[in-house]
Design a protein around this motif. Structure first.
Motif, PDB file in Angstrom:
ATOM      1  N   GLN A  81      23.137  40.331  45.789  1.00  0.00           N
ATOM      2  CA  GLN A  81      21.875  40.593  46.219  1.00  0.00           C
ATOM      3  C   GLN A  81      21.090  40.852  45.282  1.00  0.00           C
ATOM      4  OE1 GLN A  81      22.295  43.776  49.155  1.00  0.00           O
ATOM      5  NE2 GLN A  81      23.261  42.590  50.751  1.00  0.00           N
ATOM      6  N   ARG A  82      19.593  40.607  45.496  1.00  0.00           N
ATOM      7  CA  ARG A  82      18.447  40.691  44.608  1.00  0.00           C
ATOM      8  C   ARG A  82      17.648  41.741  45.309  1.00  0.00           C
ATOM      9  NH1 ARG A  82      16.990  35.688  41.038  1.00  0.00           N
ATOM     10  NH2 ARG A  82      15.242  35.861  42.399  1.00  0.00           N
ATOM     11  N   ASP A  83      17.116  42.766  45.023  1.00  0.00           N
ATOM     12  CA  ASP A  83      15.900  43.569  45.430  1.00  0.00           C
ATOM     13  C   ASP A  83      14.779  43.497  44.255  1.00  0.00           C
ATOM     14  OD1 ASP A  83      14.157  45.212  46.733  1.00  0.00           O
ATOM     15  OD2 ASP A  83      15.318  47.050  46.488  1.00  0.00           O
ATOM     16  N   GLU A  87       6.043  41.893  41.575  1.00  0.00           N
ATOM     17  CA  GLU A  87       5.080  42.230  40.376  1.00  0.00           C
ATOM     18  C   GLU A  87       5.867  41.982  38.920  1.00  0.00           C
ATOM     19  OE1 GLU A  87       2.048  45.824  39.330  1.00  0.00           O
ATOM     20  OE2 GLU A  87       3.748  46.224  40.865  1.00  0.00           O
ATOM     21  N   THR A  88       7.204  42.255  39.173  1.00  0.00           N
ATOM     22  CA  THR A  88       7.861  42.725  37.801  1.00  0.00           C
ATOM     23  C   THR A  88       8.535  41.030  37.421  1.00  0.00           C
ATOM     24  OG1 THR A  88      10.066  42.679  39.010  1.00  0.00           O
ATOM     25  CG2 THR A  88       8.826  44.739  38.867  1.00  0.00           C
ATOM     26  N   LEU A  89       8.242  40.045  38.015  1.00  0.00           N
ATOM     27  CA  LEU A  89       9.168  38.624  37.670  1.00  0.00           C
ATOM     28  C   LEU A  89       8.616  38.143  36.317  1.00  0.00           C
ATOM     29  CD1 LEU A  89       9.121  36.897  40.954  1.00  0.00           C
ATOM     30  CD2 LEU A  89      10.854  37.689  39.787  1.00  0.00           C
ATOM     31  N   ALA A 123      14.761  45.586  40.656  1.00  0.00           N
ATOM     32  CA  ALA A 123      13.828  45.714  39.567  1.00  0.00           C
ATOM     33  C   ALA A 123      12.624  46.028  40.244  1.00  0.00           C
ATOM     34  CB  ALA A 123      13.480  44.327  39.084  1.00  0.00           C
ATOM     35  N   LYS A 124      11.866  47.162  39.709  1.00  0.00           N
ATOM     36  CA  LYS A 124      10.612  47.489  40.285  1.00  0.00           C
ATOM     37  C   LYS A 124       9.801  48.178  39.146  1.00  0.00           C
ATOM     38  CE  LYS A 124      12.712  52.221  41.857  1.00  0.00           C
ATOM     39  NZ  LYS A 124      13.090  53.009  42.805  1.00  0.00           N
ATOM     40  N   ARG A 125       8.475  48.277  39.346  1.00  0.00           N
ATOM     41  CA  ARG A 125       7.593  48.840  38.381  1.00  0.00           C
ATOM     42  C   ARG A 125       7.224  50.153  38.748  1.00  0.00           C
ATOM     43  NH1 ARG A 125       1.708  46.393  36.263  1.00  0.00           N
ATOM     44  NH2 ARG A 125       1.226  48.277  34.776  1.00  0.00           N
ATOM     45  N   ILE A 126       7.160  51.237  37.758  1.00  0.00           N
ATOM     46  CA  ILE A 126       6.860  52.523  38.282  1.00  0.00           C
ATOM     47  C   ILE A 126       5.840  53.028  36.978  1.00  0.00           C
ATOM     48  CG2 ILE A 126       7.746  55.032  38.413  1.00  0.00           C
ATOM     49  CD1 ILE A 126      10.402  53.997  39.111  1.00  0.00           C
ATOM     50  N   THR A 133      17.990  47.958  37.861  1.00  0.00           N
ATOM     51  CA  THR A 133      19.667  48.406  37.932  1.00  0.00           C
ATOM     52  C   THR A 133      20.372  47.466  38.462  1.00  0.00           C
ATOM     53  OG1 THR A 133      18.916  48.806  40.381  1.00  0.00           O
ATOM     54  CG2 THR A 133      18.614  50.709  38.827  1.00  0.00           C
ATOM     55  N   VAL A 134      21.794  47.731  37.939  1.00  0.00           N
ATOM     56  CA  VAL A 134      22.745  46.696  38.397  1.00  0.00           C
ATOM     57  C   VAL A 134      23.688  47.653  39.055  1.00  0.00           C
ATOM     58  CG1 VAL A 134      24.511  45.109  37.653  1.00  0.00           C
ATOM     59  CG2 VAL A 134      22.248  45.059  36.562  1.00  0.00           C
ATOM     60  N   GLN A 135      24.034  47.364  40.277  1.00  0.00           N
ATOM     61  CA  GLN A 135      24.774  48.247  41.053  1.00  0.00           C
ATOM     62  C   GLN A 135      26.208  47.281  41.695  1.00  0.00           C
ATOM     63  OE1 GLN A 135      23.214  50.537  43.891  1.00  0.00           O
ATOM     64  NE2 GLN A 135      25.083  51.612  44.668  1.00  0.00           N
ATOM     65  N   ASP A 136      27.343  47.770  41.432  1.00  0.00           N
ATOM     66  CA  ASP A 136      28.482  47.268  42.324  1.00  0.00           C
ATOM     67  C   ASP A 136      29.058  48.248  43.276  1.00  0.00           C
ATOM     68  OD1 ASP A 136      30.967  48.462  41.348  1.00  0.00           O
ATOM     69  OD2 ASP A 136      29.913  48.217  39.299  1.00  0.00           O
TER      70      ASP A 136
END
Length: 206
Positions: A81-83, A87-89, A123-126, A133-136
């Motif tokens: 999955q990708r979230d 804006e970050t691309l 991926a998000k902008r703060i 983040t990469v989560q499993d």
């Protein structure tokens, strides 16, 4: 970067070619498709030789092609999955930053569970920072396994590159969610053009 690229080739090629060889006797069409996927992946790698930073969308394209090949090996056991905040691309990130993290998530997480699991990239902008983040959803890691992961070639090189490019203006940490698995979190400055980034090399040396 060159070390990361050299590391990717023999290990990944061996596993992929072994899978293709096995598929040739069972499903020639799928084996042919996998060869095409491998060709696309290697072409991207060659096109980016010596490139230190790329837009996030290019790194995600590379990861997508890598995941396609791994799905041929793992089948339904591997979910992805990708979230990604749109804006970050176009944000600039180190080349080959995410692929080693996804590879570790599959090898140490998904491959260790009979029923497989999920790998997710976010991926998000703060404010002025980019959070990746990469989560499993694997079984998680013991302290010994986590220490070994910290000293692995891929992650050691990743850490060194982040320190060289961003000095103290970055985070690179492992988190263990209460529901299990592992999260790798990276925070770097949000920039659209790496040429406009202030020189942080001296900061990292100081």
């Amino acid at each position: 970067l060159q070390s990361l690229q050299r590391q990717l080739h023999p290990h990944f090629l061996f596993n992929t070619l072994h899978t293709i060889s096995a598929l040739m006797h069972k499903d020639a069409e799928k084996a042919d498709a996998m060869l095409a996927q491998l060709s696309d992946l290697l072409r991207l790698t060659l096109d980016q030789v010596g490139t230190q930073e790329v837009p996030l969308k290019e790194e995600l394209d590379f990861v997508d092609k890598y995941i396609e090949i791994e799905r041929t090996r793992f089948g339904e056991r591997l979910q992805f999955q990708r979230d990604i905040d749109p804006e970050t691309l176009d944000a600039s990130i180190p080349n080959l930053l995410l692929q080693p993290l996804v590879e570790n998530a599959i090898r140490h997480g998904i491959a260790q569970k009979v029923g497989g699991g999920r790998v997710q990239i976010s991926a998000k902008r703060i404010a002025h920072e980019l959070c990746l983040t990469v989560q499993d959803t694997g079984p998680g890691l013991s302290q010994q396994e986590l220490s070994a992961l910290h000293t692995g070639v891929g992650l050691t090189n990743t850490r060194s590159r982040l320190e060289h490019l961003f000095g103290s203006r970055h985070q690179f940490e492992f988190q263990e969610p209460t529901e299990g698995g592992l999260v790798v979190k990276i925070v770097i400055p949000f920039v659209l053009d790496p040429e406009s980034r202030p020189d942080t090399h001296m900061e990292s040396v100081a």
